[in-house]
Design a protein around this motif. Sequence first.
Motif, PDB file in Angstrom:
ATOM      1  N   ASN A  86     -62.070  23.442  31.616  1.00 38.79           N
ATOM      2  CA  ASN A  86     -62.952  22.449  32.241  1.00 38.79           C
ATOM      3  C   ASN A  86     -64.110  23.052  33.033  1.00 38.79           C
ATOM      4  OD1 ASN A  86     -61.833  19.377  32.193  1.00 38.79           O
ATOM      5  ND2 ASN A  86     -60.161  20.834  31.989  1.00 38.79           N
ATOM      6  N   ILE A 217     -63.398  18.850  25.016  1.00 37.85           N
ATOM      7  CA  ILE A 217     -62.090  19.032  25.652  1.00 37.85           C
ATOM      8  C   ILE A 217     -61.110  17.952  25.173  1.00 37.85           C
ATOM      9  CG2 ILE A 217     -60.875  19.142  27.881  1.00 37.85           C
ATOM     10  CD1 ILE A 217     -63.547  20.015  29.145  1.00 37.85           C
ATOM     11  N   ASP A 222     -58.568  17.002  29.849  1.00 37.47           N
ATOM     12  CA  ASP A 222     -59.869  16.800  30.481  1.00 37.47           C
ATOM     13  C   ASP A 222     -59.658  16.128  31.848  1.00 37.47           C
ATOM     14  OD1 ASP A 222     -62.463  16.169  31.157  1.00 37.47           O
ATOM     15  OD2 ASP A 222     -63.000  15.464  29.145  1.00 37.47           O
TER      16      ASP A 222
END
Length: 355
Positions: A86, A217, A222
């Motif tokens: 992330n 992602i 996420d």
Amino acid sequence: MTKKHNFSAGPSILPEEVLQQASKAIINFNNINLSLIEISHRSKDFVMVMKEAKKLVRELLEIPNGYSILFLQGGASLEFHMVPMNLMKINGKAAYLNTGTWSKKAIQEAKRFGETIVVGDSSDKNFSYIPKNFEIPTDVDYFHCTSNNTIYGTQIKKFPNTSNIVACDMSSDIFSRKIDINKFDLIYAGAQKNMGPAGTTLVIVKDDILEKTGRNIPTMLDYKTHINKDSMFNTPPVFAIYVSMLTLKWLKQMGGIDQIEKNNNEKANLLYSEIDRNQLFKGTANVEDRSNMNICFLLLDKKKEVQFNKMINESGINGLNGHRSVGGYRASIYNAMQIESIKLLVDIMKKLERN
Ligand SMILES: *Cc1c(COP(=O)(O)O)cnc(C)c1O
């Protein structure tokens, strides 16, 4: 039944009243004649639990607006992977501090995503100290550190001043001392050391650091998914969150972080003083980096080991054996540990010396 003195490193001790309340909620939650673990996570009763848990985290750690509070699954170990996924840009870079087993695992995961620079490393002395005066390059996407090294008994006392994004694994000392939240952009902690039972991971993340990687992602990995759905994208670990909420409530009632930090200092000083005074024992961590949560020490005279272990067992002390990578003993004295249990251990150490 007398409860044992639980020095376990994790899953670890929880306040007695929290265990009592939790066991009640398993049978009949909020007097609704249903169990906490058989009701919908979208029911009013559970939604209130989630709200209260987040509110307590925000209050206790004085978290300003702009940060989201999440209760996820997968443990701190999944965060080792989610953090770079992330935060590290495609073809990006990250800087890590290597202070022990958990840091090493975090570094391993970061390497899957891009260049991972180790800016400080204490492996040369079996992780017995915290590296200092290291430099963090300005062009990294983030810096990562582990605030308390559960296995080696060291703790960062002063976090680096840096303009970089800072991510920190606080699994084993979150809620144990005052932290300046503004120094961090992402904090994560598995619940089972100082907050609740295993099964949930607390993540505190500054919203504006997300969605900058250019990476596609997966939904569940996420942070944005969980922020948008208030940690309710899928079924959250309701029991672990409930018990964490009870523990945070207990912490607030006993005076919050200021009070617990005082207690923790007092508890740690008591045991470290005895380790330093008693010729039979020796601490393994560099004195200025000593952890207030996990206290590692050796019994120098191996011939006394059998006797010491017997005395420990007979007095109802549990979980004192050191991790195999350090040896000796490790007393984990998390928030819920009463000073009486530490006094008992210190008495046994004194007794061993007299014999
Ligand atoms: C225990 C621990 C972990 C691992 O946590 P899991 O929730 O079991 O994945 C990571 N970091 C630190 C500092 C720990 O103490």
